[in-house]
Write a protein that holds these residues in place. Structure first.
Motif, PDB file in Angstrom:
ATOM      1  N   ILE A   1      36.237  -8.840 -21.131  1.00 12.69           N
ATOM      2  CA  ILE A   1      35.571  -7.633 -21.608  1.00 12.69           C
ATOM      3  C   ILE A   1      36.617  -6.524 -21.560  1.00 12.69           C
TER       4      ILE A   1
ATOM      5  N   ALA B   1      37.277   1.943 -22.907  1.00 16.29           N
ATOM      6  CA  ALA B   1      35.916   2.192 -23.385  1.00 16.29           C
ATOM      7  C   ALA B   1      35.797   2.118 -24.903  1.00 16.29           C
TER       8      ALA B   1
ATOM      9  N   ARG C   1      36.028  -1.513 -25.943  1.00 14.44           N
ATOM     10  CA  ARG C   1      34.822  -2.198 -25.475  1.00 14.44           C
ATOM     11  C   ARG C   1      33.631  -1.851 -26.384  1.00 14.44           C
ATOM     12  N   HIS C   2      33.523  -0.570 -26.769  1.00 15.41           N
ATOM     13  CA  HIS C   2      32.432  -0.151 -27.646  1.00 15.41           C
ATOM     14  C   HIS C   2      32.503  -0.876 -28.988  1.00 15.41           C
TER      15      HIS C   2
ATOM     16  N   LEU D   1      31.319  -4.398 -28.394  1.00 13.29           N
ATOM     17  CA  LEU D   1      29.868  -4.444 -28.205  1.00 13.29           C
ATOM     18  C   LEU D   1      29.133  -4.203 -29.522  1.00 13.29           C
TER      19      LEU D   1
ATOM     20  N   ALA E   1      26.656  -7.698 -17.295  1.00 11.29           N
ATOM     21  CA  ALA E   1      27.618  -6.642 -17.616  1.00 11.29           C
ATOM     22  C   ALA E   1      27.545  -6.280 -19.097  1.00 11.29           C
ATOM     23  N   LEU E   2      27.508  -7.285 -19.951  1.00 10.69           N
ATOM     24  CA  LEU E   2      27.432  -7.007 -21.390  1.00 10.69           C
ATOM     25  C   LEU E   2      26.140  -6.257 -21.736  1.00 10.69           C
TER      26      LEU E   2
ATOM     27  N   ARG F   1      24.316  -4.367 -19.764  1.00 10.08           N
ATOM     28  CA  ARG F   1      24.425  -3.013 -19.198  1.00 10.08           C
ATOM     29  C   ARG F   1      25.291  -2.118 -20.082  1.00 10.08           C
ATOM     30  N   TYR F   2      26.447  -2.642 -20.509  1.00  5.83           N
ATOM     31  CA  TYR F   2      27.329  -1.872 -21.390  1.00  5.83           C
ATOM     32  C   TYR F   2      26.636  -1.536 -22.710  1.00  5.83           C
ATOM     33  N   CYS F   3      25.904  -2.500 -23.271  1.00  5.41           N
ATOM     34  CA  CYS F   3      25.203  -2.255 -24.540  1.00  5.41           C
ATOM     35  C   CYS F   3      24.160  -1.148 -24.386  1.00  5.41           C
TER      36      CYS F   3
ATOM     37  N   SER G   1      24.137   1.274 -21.977  1.00  2.00           N
ATOM     38  CA  SER G   1      24.794   2.561 -21.681  1.00  2.00           C
ATOM     39  C   SER G   1      25.505   3.129 -22.908  1.00  2.00           C
ATOM     40  N   ASP G   2      25.963   2.270 -23.821  1.00  2.00           N
ATOM     41  CA  ASP G   2      26.610   2.743 -25.056  1.00  2.00           C
ATOM     42  C   ASP G   2      25.596   3.059 -26.155  1.00  2.00           C
TER      43      ASP G   2
END
Length: 160
Positions: free
Chosen positions: A91, A95, A98-99, A102, A134-135, A137-139, A141-142
């Motif tokens: 990952i 940021a 990563r965005h 995602l 984690a994926l 959560r990131y999705c 939060s983004d």
């Protein structure tokens, strides 16, 4: 690649090729009837070339050319380094990158016109990476996935 493997499948040819690679084949031995028999096959497979001075050369580039390319996955070119055999290997830490990753995942794994349970989200994300939490959560939060306040459902927002 099959032609290369076939050419190296014979033990005598393989030994001859190894001696050429290691530069341990004297010129007079390369002209022997036994060597010539196998040498023709190695040359036709592209494993060995005869140079202008009569010497033999084996180069590794034939294997690089024959390498089977990974199947096209639809992953944007700048993100392909994060994938191997269709699975996400890391990952991204940055940021912005990563965005982008995602965004690619949500675009390819989820439809905008339906809701998903957490289990369905995890199954889809697990198809590309083991760390689904984690994926997910990131999705969220983004803003690429919207989670209901009670955590029961997820959906892709219309603007993403």
């Amino acid at each position: 690649m099959d032609q290369l493997m076939s050419a190296l499948a014979d033990p005598e040819r393989l030994r001859l090729y190894a001696r050429i690679v290691l530069d341990e084949l004297p010129p007079n031995e390369a002209d022997s009837p036994a060597a010539r028999k196998h040498l023709g096959r190695l040359i036709s497979a592209g494993l060995v070339e005869r140079l202008d001075d009569g010497s033999l050369r084996a180069g590794p580039e034939v294997f690089r050319r024959a390498r089977t390319p990974e199947p096209t996955t639809g992953v944007p070119r700048h993100l392909t380094g994060f994938f191997a055999r269709g699975r996400l290997t890391a990952i991204p830490v940055r940021a912005a990158v990563r965005h982008e990753l995602l965004l690619h995942l949500t675009d390819t794994l989820f439809d905008t016109d339906r809701t998903y349970s957490e289990h369905e989200i995890n199954e889809a994300l697990y198809s590309v990476h083991d760390d689904t939490a984690a994926l997910r959560r990131y999705c969220v939060s983004d803003g690429l996935l919207v989670r209901e306040k009670d955590g029961s459902d997820y959906r892709v927002p219309q603007h993403a």
